[in-house]
Scaffold this motif. Structure first.
Motif, mmCIF file in Angstrom:
data_model
loop_
_atom_site.group_PDB
_atom_site.id
_atom_site.type_symbol
_atom_site.label_atom_id
_atom_site.label_comp_id
_atom_site.label_asym_id
_atom_site.label_seq_id
_atom_site.Cartn_x
_atom_site.Cartn_y
_atom_site.Cartn_z
ATOM 1 N N ALA A 113 7.415 57.162 -33.523
ATOM 2 C CA ALA A 113 8.036 57.941 -32.450
ATOM 3 C C ALA A 113 8.669 59.166 -33.090
ATOM 4 O O ALA A 113 8.926 59.199 -34.297
ATOM 5 C CB ALA A 113 9.099 57.115 -31.732
ATOM 6 N N HIS A 114 8.892 60.187 -32.281
ATOM 7 C CA HIS A 114 9.694 61.304 -32.759
ATOM 8 C C HIS A 114 10.532 61.812 -31.602
ATOM 9 O O HIS A 114 10.141 61.763 -30.445
ATOM 10 C CB HIS A 114 8.859 62.405 -33.428
ATOM 11 C CG HIS A 114 7.964 63.162 -32.504
ATOM 12 N ND1 HIS A 114 8.379 64.263 -31.794
ATOM 13 C CD2 HIS A 114 6.661 62.985 -32.179
ATOM 14 C CE1 HIS A 114 7.362 64.728 -31.069
ATOM 15 N NE2 HIS A 114 6.314 63.970 -31.284
ATOM 16 N N GLY A 115 11.711 62.209 -31.946
ATOM 17 C CA GLY A 115 12.655 62.689 -30.956
ATOM 18 C C GLY A 115 14.055 62.349 -31.394
ATOM 19 O O GLY A 115 14.285 61.885 -32.508
ATOM 20 N N SER A 116 15.005 62.592 -30.503
ATOM 21 C CA SER A 116 16.390 62.260 -30.782
ATOM 22 C C SER A 116 17.157 62.283 -29.468
ATOM 23 O O SER A 116 16.640 62.729 -28.449
ATOM 24 C CB SER A 116 17.003 63.247 -31.781
ATOM 25 O OG SER A 116 17.006 64.550 -31.222
ATOM 26 N N TRP A 169 2.941 60.090 -27.189
ATOM 27 C CA TRP A 169 2.705 61.050 -28.266
ATOM 28 C C TRP A 169 1.203 61.155 -28.439
ATOM 29 O O TRP A 169 0.557 60.232 -28.904
ATOM 30 C CB TRP A 169 3.378 60.556 -29.517
ATOM 31 C CG TRP A 169 3.216 61.403 -30.744
ATOM 32 C CD1 TRP A 169 2.483 62.535 -30.897
ATOM 33 C CD2 TRP A 169 3.833 61.147 -32.006
ATOM 34 N NE1 TRP A 169 2.600 63.003 -32.181
ATOM 35 C CE2 TRP A 169 3.424 62.175 -32.882
ATOM 36 C CE3 TRP A 169 4.683 60.151 -32.480
ATOM 37 C CZ2 TRP A 169 3.833 62.226 -34.205
ATOM 38 C CZ3 TRP A 169 5.081 60.213 -33.802
ATOM 39 C CH2 TRP A 169 4.674 61.244 -34.649
ATOM 40 N N ASN A 195 11.232 56.028 -35.388
ATOM 41 C CA ASN A 195 11.270 57.418 -35.860
ATOM 42 C C ASN A 195 10.961 57.510 -37.351
ATOM 43 O O ASN A 195 10.153 58.333 -37.776
ATOM 44 C CB ASN A 195 12.655 58.018 -35.614
ATOM 45 C CG ASN A 195 12.699 58.958 -34.438
ATOM 46 O OD1 ASN A 195 11.686 59.427 -33.956
ATOM 47 N ND2 ASN A 195 13.903 59.227 -33.985
ATOM 48 N N THR A 196 11.594 56.673 -38.137
ATOM 49 C CA THR A 196 11.459 56.718 -39.593
ATOM 50 C C THR A 196 10.015 56.532 -40.042
ATOM 51 O O THR A 196 9.559 57.204 -40.975
ATOM 52 C CB THR A 196 12.347 55.633 -40.241
ATOM 53 O OG1 THR A 196 13.709 55.898 -39.897
ATOM 54 C CG2 THR A 196 12.190 55.599 -41.752
ATOM 55 N N GLY A 225 7.264 57.158 -38.314
ATOM 56 C CA GLY A 225 6.302 58.036 -37.667
ATOM 57 C C GLY A 225 5.629 57.457 -36.441
ATOM 58 O O GLY A 225 4.569 57.909 -36.037
ATOM 59 N N TYR A 285 12.180 60.848 -26.420
ATOM 60 C CA TYR A 285 11.297 60.449 -27.514
ATOM 61 C C TYR A 285 9.845 60.505 -27.065
ATOM 62 O O TYR A 285 9.520 60.132 -25.939
ATOM 63 C CB TYR A 285 11.598 59.018 -27.976
ATOM 64 C CG TYR A 285 12.915 58.905 -28.700
ATOM 65 C CD1 TYR A 285 12.966 58.975 -30.086
ATOM 66 C CD2 TYR A 285 14.105 58.747 -27.994
ATOM 67 C CE1 TYR A 285 14.168 58.897 -30.754
ATOM 68 C CE2 TYR A 285 15.313 58.673 -28.659
ATOM 69 C CZ TYR A 285 15.340 58.745 -30.033
ATOM 70 O OH TYR A 285 16.534 58.676 -30.686
ATOM 71 N N VAL A 328 6.336 58.718 -28.085
ATOM 72 C CA VAL A 328 6.017 57.447 -28.738
ATOM 73 C C VAL A 328 4.505 57.271 -28.782
ATOM 74 O O VAL A 328 3.813 57.470 -27.780
ATOM 75 C CB VAL A 328 6.679 56.269 -27.979
ATOM 76 C CG1 VAL A 328 6.393 54.949 -28.675
ATOM 77 C CG2 VAL A 328 8.185 56.494 -27.838
ATOM 78 N N LEU A 344 14.993 51.733 -32.671
ATOM 79 C CA LEU A 344 14.579 53.091 -32.305
ATOM 80 C C LEU A 344 14.532 53.990 -33.541
ATOM 81 O O LEU A 344 13.580 54.768 -33.724
ATOM 82 C CB LEU A 344 15.544 53.650 -31.258
ATOM 83 C CG LEU A 344 15.134 54.896 -30.518
ATOM 84 C CD1 LEU A 344 13.779 54.727 -29.831
ATOM 85 C CD2 LEU A 344 16.206 55.255 -29.488
ATOM 86 N N THR A 345 15.504 53.850 -34.414
ATOM 87 C CA THR A 345 15.524 54.621 -35.660
ATOM 88 C C THR A 345 14.314 54.274 -36.527
ATOM 89 O O THR A 345 13.685 55.161 -37.119
ATOM 90 C CB THR A 345 16.826 54.362 -36.435
ATOM 91 O OG1 THR A 345 17.919 54.828 -35.631
ATOM 92 C CG2 THR A 345 16.836 55.061 -37.779
#
Length: 147
Positions: A95-98, A12, A90-91, A93, A102, A104, A86-87
């Motif tokens: 990593a982002h994705g789904s 990222w 994301n939570t 900030g 992702y 990172v 992994l969650t």
């Protein structure tokens, strides 16, 4: 979430964070992001970052072997430690994705005041010292460049 055996991970890119932040394998992240992310998410983040050393543009992460390498069950089913890690990335900030893709971070920003306020006093004090030392180092560097 059903079991996924691989994830596509890419770095990222965020020049603002990269200019003022800390490498994910730094002491700063271990001291001040670990209490925020938790140990499993921090280890997952570091393992992903090690992969970027070899594959700077990104790579396919084997979930089972990565989970086992960080000492958790080798699945990405909902509710497993790996999926929760992994969650958490994301939570917070990092990593982002789904699904199976992702982005990172390789560099994390300074921990927010909100997260610092929840840490034990000795970590809040250590963080203030850390920032003070960094400010002093930055001032010395700026003076050297000005001379």
């Amino acid at each position: 979430m059903h079991e996924q055996l691989t994830l596509s991970v890419t770095p990222w890119q965020d020049t603002t964070v990269e200019s003022l932040g800390y490498a994910v394998r730094s002491d700063y992240v271990e001291w001040f992001w670990l209490p925020v992310l938790g140990p499993s998410a921090t280890w997952l983040l570091r393992r992903i970052d090690f992969g970027f050393d070899q594959f700077p543009g990104g790579y396919v992460l084997d979930v089972v072997s990565t989970a086992r390498a960080i000492g958790v069950a080798g699945r990405n089913d909902a509710g497993t430690i790996f999926a929760r890690a992994l969650t958490r990335l994301n939570t917070f900030g990092v990593a982002h994705g789904s699904g199976d893709a992702y982005a990172v971070r390789r560099v994390l920003p300074p921990v927010s005041q909100r997260h610092l306020s929840r840490m034990p006093e000795h970590l809040r004090s250590a963080h203030a010292d850390w920032l003070s030392q960094r400010a002093t180092a930055d001032q010395l560097r700026d003076r050297e460049h000005a001379a």
